[in-house]
Design a protein around this motif. Structure first.
Motif, PDB file in Angstrom:
ATOM      1  N   GLY A 106      41.719  80.687  63.840  1.00  0.00           N
ATOM      2  CA  GLY A 106      40.297  80.912  63.639  1.00  0.00           C
ATOM      3  C   GLY A 106      39.551  79.633  63.305  1.00  0.00           C
ATOM      4  N   VAL A 107      40.129  78.832  62.414  1.00  0.00           N
ATOM      5  CA  VAL A 107      39.504  77.555  62.040  1.00  0.00           C
ATOM      6  C   VAL A 107      39.400  76.636  63.253  1.00  0.00           C
ATOM      7  CG1 VAL A 107      39.855  75.432  60.701  1.00  0.00           C
ATOM      8  CG2 VAL A 107      40.199  77.653  59.625  1.00  0.00           C
ATOM      9  N   LEU A 108      40.478  76.532  64.030  1.00  0.00           N
ATOM     10  CA  LEU A 108      40.491  75.630  65.182  1.00  0.00           C
ATOM     11  C   LEU A 108      39.508  76.066  66.267  1.00  0.00           C
ATOM     12  CD1 LEU A 108      44.340  74.961  65.518  1.00  0.00           C
ATOM     13  CD2 LEU A 108      42.594  73.463  64.521  1.00  0.00           C
ATOM     14  N   SER A 109      39.175  77.362  66.297  1.00  0.00           N
ATOM     15  CA  SER A 109      38.233  77.854  67.314  1.00  0.00           C
ATOM     16  C   SER A 109      36.813  78.001  66.774  1.00  0.00           C
ATOM     17  CB  SER A 109      38.723  79.190  67.879  1.00  0.00           C
ATOM     18  OG  SER A 109      38.853  80.155  66.849  1.00  0.00           O
ATOM     19  N   GLY A 110      36.577  77.515  65.550  1.00  0.00           N
ATOM     20  CA  GLY A 110      35.214  77.482  65.020  1.00  0.00           C
ATOM     21  C   GLY A 110      34.808  78.675  64.186  1.00  0.00           C
ATOM     22  N   TYR A 111      35.738  79.557  63.840  1.00  0.00           N
ATOM     23  CA  TYR A 111      35.409  80.732  63.025  1.00  0.00           C
ATOM     24  C   TYR A 111      35.323  80.318  61.562  1.00  0.00           C
ATOM     25  CZ  TYR A 111      36.118  85.228  60.664  1.00  0.00           C
ATOM     26  OH  TYR A 111      36.009  86.315  59.836  1.00  0.00           O
ATOM     27  N   ASP A 112      34.292  80.803  60.863  1.00  0.00           N
ATOM     28  CA  ASP A 112      34.063  80.382  59.471  1.00  0.00           C
ATOM     29  C   ASP A 112      34.552  81.382  58.433  1.00  0.00           C
ATOM     30  OD1 ASP A 112      32.230  82.416  59.755  1.00  0.00           O
ATOM     31  OD2 ASP A 112      30.446  81.187  59.364  1.00  0.00           O
ATOM     32  N   GLY A 113      35.178  82.488  58.874  1.00  0.00           N
ATOM     33  CA  GLY A 113      35.739  83.449  57.927  1.00  0.00           C
ATOM     34  C   GLY A 113      34.715  84.387  57.317  1.00  0.00           C
ATOM     35  N   SER A 114      33.535  84.518  57.920  1.00  0.00           N
ATOM     36  CA  SER A 114      32.474  85.327  57.313  1.00  0.00           C
ATOM     37  C   SER A 114      32.409  86.761  57.830  1.00  0.00           C
ATOM     38  CB  SER A 114      31.113  84.655  57.543  1.00  0.00           C
ATOM     39  OG  SER A 114      30.844  84.531  58.935  1.00  0.00           O
ATOM     40  N   PHE A 115      33.073  87.059  58.964  1.00  0.00           N
ATOM     41  CA  PHE A 115      33.003  88.421  59.502  1.00  0.00           C
ATOM     42  C   PHE A 115      33.873  89.345  58.644  1.00  0.00           C
ATOM     43  CE2 PHE A 115      34.259  91.839  62.451  1.00  0.00           C
ATOM     44  CZ  PHE A 115      32.990  92.280  62.827  1.00  0.00           C
ATOM     45  N   PRO A 116      33.357  90.535  58.247  1.00  0.00           N
ATOM     46  CA  PRO A 116      34.085  91.361  57.267  1.00  0.00           C
ATOM     47  C   PRO A 116      35.277  92.140  57.802  1.00  0.00           C
ATOM     48  CG  PRO A 116      32.019  92.416  57.882  1.00  0.00           C
ATOM     49  CD  PRO A 116      32.020  91.062  58.545  1.00  0.00           C
ATOM     50  N   PHE A 117      35.369  92.414  59.127  1.00  0.00           N
ATOM     51  CA  PHE A 117      36.459  93.229  59.679  1.00  0.00           C
ATOM     52  C   PHE A 117      36.633  94.526  58.878  1.00  0.00           C
ATOM     53  CE2 PHE A 117      37.631  89.036  61.271  1.00  0.00           C
ATOM     54  CZ  PHE A 117      38.032  89.296  62.563  1.00  0.00           C
TER      55      PHE A 117
END
Length: 729
Positions: A106-117
């Protein structure tokens, strides 16, 4: 006479030279033909390998972004990847590597960890950046047919068997579905297959021990084993498989009298270093990274001990100062001291009909105001004018639930689940109850006058009237108890489930002391994490409406698993032609091997290539053993099980099928008349491969997405694929 002899000798010499030249020429011609065969085989190998790679990656990447919403367990593992990105501690029943890799992708693809799932079917928003995490899983899934191809080739040196095994995996809809979503399964199966390929490749270079290539494959095996068991504990099955491979190798070496004992010791130590020490070290390194990354308090804190929680930023115990002792009038939380113990808890709801209808008492794994209890003397309620008096070993006390004002209580009525134990409830009004509210404090190894130390002291609460001990365990109450854990009063004095410790103390009157002195070391944290994970695994039970399955249903493809509902449906189901064909081939192998062994023992001449037969059967036995190791243990498990648990075993069954079908077709080709053998050979292979591809064509919508009515509806586009009533798509 002399001249004649000389002439004769010269002629003989000339004839000998001529014969030698002919032999050399024939040898060169033979070598040239062999080189041509090898070159042809190399080209065939490369072409088929490229076909496998192309088909594998294209089928896994196709429609990878769809559906654009959370599917099945993406709600768990996507959320856990986000927690790694945000450094937030959580509890899960699996080791950390798979989730860490999800977070890393996720980090390497630009995801910031903010989506709650939050839940399945939640649409992905623009900040989700889920595609990179799915692509990583799909890439690992694309390697599974490649590893199968290489493993079969190394074991059998049959190009046809290798290609067929890869095709069976490529065109299985279940393996495809598991590869396209943010799950642990692609990581687990990748490392399992990588471990298998590495140990087989290592065996293929055993004739060159202690060379660079030999060490490379041995170390690769150990590395992938560590990764497999660091994703899920079922990675232990491939560890057992590699262990059996290794024992077999060492046994063969032991029987070789040309190898010295010193050399045997080197073989043993090198394998122990690479396959035991290295995986263990890597496993601990992964946990060290896990603890280092997750340093912030999160929802999973309550599953761990108070000392463990004291090292998490944001937790009430982090860098906290707490009273060194506990006094009458203090408000406290009590935590069950067993591994993964929860907090003593109550709420305003009563026990249901059929029990004494008093207020429920449970244990609850999360921080909550309903976990607070007021410590009182056994005979009077506290007032503001009371002098400070510390609670000591042997004191008689009452515990008042702060939120509801009722006292912790027990009586000679059966507990809701463990009927041989007494019910525990809350009773009374505004702190006033009866004699069944009185408990005696017993400190472990306590002496008269010893004070209770928060976090550190372990204690038992003895019910004075009946002599039983306050007790909790991992059994969940039904929905009326909010699926929290049962609390009861048991007669046995020596039981780890009746040990408690005071975690939090709220009392302005008491002097404070830092609790960092109780912080656990690295190995203590690893031990506690494993105890919590194992207990959590054992306690996994099916929830209402959940699609679970049983082990007998898996090889028969009897029941699938919905991945996505609504108008865009994904359904995890194995390709039935491949699944059922695998079972038939597995049974056929056992029958053929039995007949072959019987005929061989009777001295019958069954084959011109005995060596090839032995190599084929040995490969099949290893694949059968691997299948059994990855499948049969699930029959003994009491936890909730799902269809996806079968797929590592399925991969080994595909390899067995590839080898066995190639053997059957080849032997048939060899025994048919030359005039028809080639035609029959090509027809059989063509029919087999086209059948596999056509079955994939029939069932590919289950993996790539279905729209419209359910398959049970006769107007549905998928009604003709609804072969079994148990398939719910």
């Amino acid at each position: 006479m002399k001249g004649t002899c000389t002439s004769t000798a010269s002629a003989a010499t000339t004839d000998t030279n001529t014969d030698s030249q002919k032999a050399i020429l024939q040898m060169k011609m033979k070598i040239k033909r062999q080189n041509k065969v090898v070159q042809k085989l190399d080209w065939q190998w490369m072409i088929l390998f490229l076909i496998v790679v192309t088909l594998s990656f294209s089928t896994r990447y196709y429609k990878i972004s769809e559906p654009e919403h959370v599917c099945w367990d993406e709600t768990h593992f996507g959320k856990m990847g986000s927690w790694y990105i945000n450094n937030t501690f959580f509890f899960d029943v699996h080791p950390p590597l798979g989730k860490m890799l999800i977070g890393l992708s996720g980090v390497l693809s630009g995801y910031d960890g903010s989506f709650p799932f939050n839940k399945p079917s939640d649409p992905y928003t623009s900040n989700a950046q889920y595609l990179g995490m799915r692509l990583c899983c799909a890439t690992l899934g694309a390697f599974l047919p490649i590893f199968c191809f290489g493993t079969v080739w190394k074991l059998t040196e049959s190009l046809n068997a290798s290609f067929l095994a890869a095709m069976l995996v490529i065109f299985d809809t279940g393996t495809l579905t598991l590869s396209q979503y943010i799950l642990l399964d692609p990581y687990l199966m990748f490392f399992i297959m990588a471990s298998t390929f590495s140990i087989v490749a290592f065996r293929s270079v055993c004739h060159s021990p202690f060379t660079i290539v030999w060490w490379l494959w041995l170390i690769s095996t150990g590395t992938f084993l560590a990764c497999a068991i660091s994703v899920k504990f079922v990675g232990l099955f491939v560890v057992l498989l590699v262990g059996l491979f290794t024992i077999s190798d060492l046994w063969t070496l032991l029987a070789d009298l040309s190898i010295s004992m010193r050399c045997l010791l080197k073989h043993f130590l090198s394998r122990a270093l690479a396959l035991i020490v290295l995986p263990l070290c890597l496993y601990l390194v992964f946990f060290a990274i896990h603890f280092k990354v997750l340093y912030k308090s999160g929802s999973g804190d309550g599953s761990f001990s108070s000392a463990f929680q004291s090292q998490l930023e944001g937790n009430k115990l982090y860098n906290a100062y707490m009273p060194e002792s506990v006094a009458y009038g203090s408000q406290v939380t009590l935590k069950n001291a067993r591994i993964a113990g929860a907090y003593l808890h109550s709420h305003s709801h009563l026990y249901p009909e059929g029990m004494v209808k008093q207020q429920q008492v449970t244990t609850y794994g999360h921080k909550d105001d309903n976990n607070l209890w007021l410590l009182k003397r056994f005979d009077i309620n506290p007032t503001d004018n009371d002098t400070l008096e510390y609670v000591k070993h042997g004191d008689f006390v009452r515990l008042e639930h702060v939120t509801t004002g009722r006292n912790l209580h027990s009586h000679r009525e059966p507990a809701p689940i463990t009927r041989r134990h007494q019910q525990v409830s809350c009773y009374g009004f505004n702190g006033t109850g009866d004699a069944n509210d009185i408990w005696k404090i017993q400190l472990i190894d306590g002496r008269p006058g010893d004070e209770i130390r928060p976090v550190k002291s372990q204690l038992r609460l003895v019910h004075v009237q009946t002599g039983c001990y306050l007790y909790s365990h991992s059994k969940q109450l039904p929905k009326w108890g909010w699926e929290q854990l049962e609390v009861a009063c048991e007669p046995k004095p020596r039981d780890n489930n009746n040990l408690w410790n005071i975690e939090e103390v709220q009392d302005q009157r008491l002097p404070l002391k830092s609790i960092q002195v109780y912080a656990p070391g690295f190995f203590e944290k690893v031990y506690e994490s494993h105890a919590v994970m194992l207990q959590g695994n054992a306690g996994l039970k099916p929830k209402e409406g959940e699609f679970t399955s049983k082990p007998w249903q898996w090889p028969t493809d009897y029941k699938g698993q919905p991945f996505s509902g609504g108008d865009y449906r994904i359904y995890l189901l194995g390709n039935p032609i491949i699944f059922w064909g695998n079972l038939v081939v597995l049974a056929t192998f056992l029958i053929i091997y039995l007949i072959y062994s019987f005929a061989l023992n009777r001295g019958c001449k069954i084959s011109k290539d005995i060596e090839g037969d032995i190599r084929t059967f040995n490969g099949c036995w290893w694949f059968l053993l691997a299948w059994a190791l990855h499948y049969l243990p699930f029959w003994t498990m009491g936890r909730v099980l799902y269809f996806h648990h079968y797929f590592p075993a399925f991969l080994y069954n595909c390899m067995l099928s590839g080898v066995m079908l190639d053997y059957i077709i080849t032997r048939l080709y060899q025994h048919l008349p030359a005039s028809m053998s080639t035609s029959v050979f090509h027809v059989l292979w063509g029919t087999l491969l086209s059948g596999i591809v056509y079955s994939f064509y029939l069932f590919h919508p289950l993996a790539y997405g279905m729209h419209g009515p359910q398959a049970t509806n006769t107007t549905s586009s998928y009604h003709r694929q609804h072969w079994l009533n148990s398939w719910d798509f």
